[in-house]
Design a protein around this motif. Sequence first.
Motif, mmCIF file in Angstrom:
data_model
loop_
_atom_site.group_PDB
_atom_site.id
_atom_site.type_symbol
_atom_site.label_atom_id
_atom_site.label_comp_id
_atom_site.label_asym_id
_atom_site.label_seq_id
_atom_site.Cartn_x
_atom_site.Cartn_y
_atom_site.Cartn_z
ATOM 1 N N MET A 93 12.764 49.092 39.487
ATOM 2 C CA MET A 93 11.816 48.283 38.068
ATOM 3 C C MET A 93 10.636 47.960 38.737
ATOM 4 N N ASP A 94 9.555 48.364 38.006
ATOM 5 C CA ASP A 94 8.422 47.977 38.393
ATOM 6 C C ASP A 94 7.969 46.606 37.734
ATOM 7 N N THR A 95 7.736 45.559 38.807
ATOM 8 C CA THR A 95 7.650 44.193 38.110
ATOM 9 C C THR A 95 6.253 43.831 38.069
ATOM 10 N N SER A 96 5.283 44.660 38.255
ATOM 11 C CA SER A 96 3.851 44.187 38.375
ATOM 12 C C SER A 96 3.210 43.759 36.900
ATOM 13 N N LEU A 97 3.843 44.409 35.754
ATOM 14 C CA LEU A 97 3.470 44.076 34.490
ATOM 15 C C LEU A 97 3.781 42.755 34.226
ATOM 16 N N TYR A 98 5.097 42.327 34.601
ATOM 17 C CA TYR A 98 5.607 40.886 34.546
ATOM 18 C C TYR A 98 4.831 40.081 35.370
ATOM 19 N N ALA A 99 4.432 40.355 36.549
ATOM 20 C CA ALA A 99 3.506 39.436 37.413
ATOM 21 C C ALA A 99 2.140 39.343 37.014
ATOM 22 N N GLN A 100 1.505 40.325 36.323
ATOM 23 C CA GLN A 100 0.207 40.076 35.539
ATOM 24 C C GLN A 100 0.523 39.003 34.420
ATOM 25 N N ARG A 101 1.613 39.045 33.707
ATOM 26 C CA ARG A 101 1.627 38.223 32.644
ATOM 27 C C ARG A 101 1.892 36.834 33.076
ATOM 28 N N ARG A 102 2.497 36.627 34.161
ATOM 29 C CA ARG A 102 2.823 35.335 34.423
ATOM 30 C C ARG A 102 1.622 34.635 35.205
ATOM 31 N N ALA A 103 0.716 35.625 36.020
ATOM 32 C CA ALA A 103 -0.663 34.934 36.542
ATOM 33 C C ALA A 103 -1.472 34.789 35.254
ATOM 34 N N ARG A 104 -1.820 35.386 34.154
ATOM 35 C CA ARG A 104 -2.377 34.965 33.076
ATOM 36 C C ARG A 104 -1.854 33.857 32.557
ATOM 37 N N VAL A 105 -0.566 33.519 32.543
ATOM 38 C CA VAL A 105 -0.074 32.098 31.926
ATOM 39 C C VAL A 105 -0.565 30.872 33.197
ATOM 40 N N ALA A 106 -0.342 31.469 34.260
ATOM 41 C CA ALA A 106 -0.763 30.429 35.426
ATOM 42 C C ALA A 106 -2.267 29.953 35.294
ATOM 43 N N ALA A 107 -3.091 31.149 34.988
ATOM 44 C CA ALA A 107 -4.420 30.522 34.918
ATOM 45 C C ALA A 107 -4.706 30.002 33.684
ATOM 46 N N ALA A 108 -4.086 30.073 32.507
ATOM 47 C CA ALA A 108 -4.240 29.362 31.327
ATOM 48 C C ALA A 108 -3.954 27.914 31.621
ATOM 49 N N ILE A 109 -2.699 27.431 32.379
ATOM 50 C CA ILE A 109 -2.495 26.195 32.585
ATOM 51 C C ILE A 109 -3.259 25.224 33.407
ATOM 52 N N GLY A 110 -4.046 25.852 34.207
ATOM 53 C CA GLY A 110 -4.842 25.221 35.308
ATOM 54 C C GLY A 110 -4.123 24.788 36.414
ATOM 55 N N PRO A 111 -5.054 24.434 37.452
ATOM 56 C CA PRO A 111 -4.493 24.451 38.861
ATOM 57 C C PRO A 111 -3.528 23.152 38.930
ATOM 58 N N ASN A 112 -3.134 22.331 38.198
ATOM 59 C CA ASN A 112 -2.638 21.195 38.284
ATOM 60 C C ASN A 112 -1.260 21.194 37.228
ATOM 61 N N GLY A 113 -1.249 22.192 36.716
ATOM 62 C CA GLY A 113 -0.272 22.311 35.349
ATOM 63 C C GLY A 113 0.981 23.046 36.011
ATOM 64 N N LEU A 114 1.976 22.971 34.963
ATOM 65 C CA LEU A 114 3.310 23.435 35.318
ATOM 66 C C LEU A 114 3.881 23.800 34.056
ATOM 67 N N ALA A 115 4.444 24.923 34.002
ATOM 68 C CA ALA A 115 5.106 25.635 32.532
ATOM 69 C C ALA A 115 6.461 25.836 32.844
ATOM 70 N N LEU A 116 7.434 25.175 32.012
ATOM 71 C CA LEU A 116 8.765 25.030 32.222
ATOM 72 C C LEU A 116 9.351 26.145 30.896
ATOM 73 N N ILE A 117 9.890 27.173 31.443
ATOM 74 C CA ILE A 117 10.357 28.186 30.359
ATOM 75 C C ILE A 117 11.976 28.568 30.443
ATOM 76 N N PRO A 118 12.708 27.716 29.260
ATOM 77 C CA PRO A 118 13.986 28.293 29.617
ATOM 78 C C PRO A 118 14.127 29.551 28.630
ATOM 79 N N THR A 119 15.190 30.155 28.907
ATOM 80 C CA THR A 119 15.672 31.232 28.152
ATOM 81 C C THR A 119 16.605 30.664 26.993
ATOM 82 N N ALA A 120 17.140 31.550 26.116
ATOM 83 C CA ALA A 120 18.031 31.064 25.049
ATOM 84 C C ALA A 120 19.524 30.707 25.593
ATOM 85 N N PRO A 121 19.872 29.548 24.975
ATOM 86 C CA PRO A 121 21.331 29.237 25.503
ATOM 87 C C PRO A 121 22.235 30.532 24.929
ATOM 88 N N VAL A 122 23.585 30.309 25.350
ATOM 89 C CA VAL A 122 24.544 31.128 24.959
ATOM 90 C C VAL A 122 25.214 30.408 23.703
#
Length: 142
Positions: free
Chosen positions: A1-30
Amino acid sequence: MDTSLYAQRRARVAAAIGPNGLALIPTAPVQPRNRDSDYAYRHDSYFYYLTGFSEPQAWLVIAGDGTSRLLCQPKDLEREIWDGYRLGPEAAPAALGVDAAYSVAQRDTLLPQWLENRQTLYYPFAIHPGLPAQVDAWLAQV
Protein backbone atom coordinates in the motif's frame (compact mmCIF):
# COMPACT_ATOMS: atom_id res chain seq x y z
CA MET A 1 0.00 0.00 0.00
CA ASP A 2 1.31 3.44 -0.91
CA THR A 3 1.27 5.49 2.29
CA SER A 4 2.48 8.77 0.82
CA LEU A 5 -1.04 10.21 0.49
CA TYR A 6 -1.74 9.60 4.19
CA ALA A 7 1.67 11.03 5.13
CA GLN A 8 0.90 14.19 3.15
CA ARG A 9 -2.43 14.56 4.92
CA ARG A 10 -0.78 14.13 8.33
CA ALA A 11 1.87 16.69 7.36
CA ARG A 12 -0.85 19.23 6.54
CA VAL A 13 -2.44 18.64 9.94
CA ALA A 14 0.94 19.02 11.66
CA ALA A 15 1.56 22.31 9.87
CA ALA A 16 -1.88 23.59 10.87
CA ILE A 17 -1.50 22.80 14.59
CA GLY A 18 1.80 24.63 14.93
CA PRO A 19 5.21 23.63 16.29
CA ASN A 20 4.09 23.24 19.93
CA GLY A 21 0.76 21.60 19.20
CA LEU A 22 -0.48 18.05 19.48
CA ALA A 23 -3.53 16.38 17.94
CA LEU A 24 -5.13 13.31 19.54
CA ILE A 25 -7.30 11.45 17.07
CA PRO A 26 -9.08 8.32 18.29
CA THR A 27 -10.99 6.07 15.95
CA ALA A 28 -14.56 4.94 16.51
CA PRO A 29 -15.29 2.62 19.42
CA VAL A 30 -16.61 -0.89 18.95
CA GLN A 31 -20.39 -0.97 19.37
CA PRO A 32 -21.77 -3.96 21.29
CA ARG A 33 -24.79 -5.67 19.78
CA ASN A 34 -25.59 -7.92 22.73
CA ARG A 35 -23.71 -9.67 25.52
CA ASP A 36 -21.40 -11.69 23.30
CA SER A 37 -21.24 -10.04 19.89
CA ASP A 38 -20.55 -6.63 18.40
CA TYR A 39 -21.88 -4.85 15.37
CA ALA A 40 -19.61 -4.97 12.33
CA TYR A 41 -16.85 -2.46 12.99
CA ARG A 42 -16.74 0.79 11.02
CA HIS A 43 -13.76 3.10 11.58
CA ASP A 44 -14.17 6.87 11.70
CA SER A 45 -13.70 8.42 8.27
CA TYR A 46 -11.40 11.18 9.53
CA PHE A 47 -9.15 8.61 11.22
CA TYR A 48 -8.96 6.51 8.06
CA TYR A 49 -8.34 9.66 5.98
CA LEU A 50 -5.15 10.27 7.98
CA THR A 51 -3.95 6.69 8.42
CA GLY A 52 -5.49 4.19 6.01
CA PHE A 53 -5.94 2.04 9.13
CA SER A 54 -9.28 0.39 9.86
CA GLU A 55 -8.75 -1.52 13.11
CA PRO A 56 -10.68 -0.62 16.28
CA GLN A 57 -9.23 0.81 19.51
CA ALA A 58 -6.59 2.86 17.73
CA TRP A 59 -5.33 6.42 18.28
CA LEU A 60 -3.31 8.66 16.03
CA VAL A 61 -1.13 11.31 17.69
CA ILE A 62 0.23 14.03 15.42
CA ALA A 63 2.79 16.50 16.77
CA GLY A 64 3.38 19.94 15.33
CA ASP A 65 6.91 18.95 14.32
CA GLY A 66 5.42 16.50 11.82
CA THR A 67 5.89 13.27 13.73
CA SER A 68 3.00 10.85 13.90
CA ARG A 69 2.51 7.98 16.31
CA LEU A 70 -0.08 5.25 16.30
CA LEU A 71 -1.49 3.44 19.30
CA CYS A 72 -3.09 0.17 18.23
CA GLN A 73 -3.99 -3.26 19.53
CA PRO A 74 -1.07 -5.63 19.99
CA LYS A 75 -0.76 -8.84 17.99
CA ASP A 76 -2.72 -11.58 19.70
CA LEU A 77 -3.15 -14.75 17.67
CA GLU A 78 -5.84 -16.11 19.97
CA ARG A 79 -7.98 -12.94 19.71
CA GLU A 80 -7.39 -12.81 15.95
CA ILE A 81 -9.33 -16.07 15.66
CA TRP A 82 -12.41 -14.23 16.93
CA ASP A 83 -11.83 -10.59 15.97
CA GLY A 84 -9.80 -10.86 12.77
CA TYR A 85 -6.25 -10.00 11.78
CA ARG A 86 -4.37 -7.32 13.72
CA LEU A 87 -1.46 -5.40 12.27
CA GLY A 88 0.17 -4.80 15.67
CA PRO A 89 2.61 -2.06 16.75
CA GLU A 90 5.68 -3.82 15.36
CA ALA A 91 4.41 -3.88 11.77
CA ALA A 92 2.44 -0.61 11.78
CA PRO A 93 5.25 1.90 11.03
CA ALA A 94 6.33 0.10 7.85
CA ALA A 95 2.78 -0.69 6.73
CA LEU A 96 1.22 2.72 7.47
CA GLY A 97 4.13 5.15 7.20
CA VAL A 98 3.82 6.46 10.75
CA ASP A 99 6.97 7.33 12.69
CA ALA A 100 6.28 4.93 15.56
CA ALA A 101 3.58 2.63 16.89
CA TYR A 102 2.81 1.42 20.39
CA SER A 103 0.32 -0.85 22.08
CA VAL A 104 -2.88 0.92 23.03
CA ALA A 105 -2.38 -0.59 26.49
CA GLN A 106 0.43 1.97 26.97
CA ARG A 107 -1.84 4.94 26.21
CA ASP A 108 -2.23 6.19 29.78
CA THR A 109 1.54 6.07 30.31
CA LEU A 110 2.64 7.57 27.00
CA LEU A 111 0.12 10.37 26.46
CA PRO A 112 1.07 12.39 29.56
CA GLN A 113 4.70 12.25 28.37
CA TRP A 114 3.74 13.39 24.87
CA LEU A 115 1.59 16.21 26.29
CA GLU A 116 4.47 17.75 28.24
CA ASN A 117 5.47 21.26 27.10
CA ARG A 118 2.67 21.53 24.54
CA GLN A 119 0.94 24.87 24.12
CA THR A 120 -1.99 23.60 22.08
CA LEU A 121 -3.98 20.38 22.15
CA TYR A 122 -6.54 19.31 19.58
CA TYR A 123 -8.96 16.43 20.00
CA PRO A 124 -12.50 15.69 18.80
CA PHE A 125 -15.15 17.45 20.82
CA ALA A 126 -18.51 15.86 21.73
CA ILE A 127 -17.91 12.74 19.64
CA HIS A 128 -16.26 10.32 22.06
CA PRO A 129 -18.00 10.05 25.46
CA GLY A 130 -15.56 10.39 28.32
CA LEU A 131 -12.70 11.70 26.20
CA PRO A 132 -12.60 15.21 27.78
CA ALA A 133 -12.32 13.67 31.25
CA GLN A 134 -9.60 11.34 30.03
CA VAL A 135 -7.66 14.23 28.52
CA ASP A 136 -8.05 16.20 31.77
CA ALA A 137 -6.59 13.25 33.70
CA TRP A 138 -3.59 13.08 31.37
CA LEU A 139 -3.04 16.82 31.62
CA ALA A 140 -3.24 16.66 35.42
CA GLN A 141 -0.24 14.32 35.36
CA VAL A 142 1.87 16.73 33.35
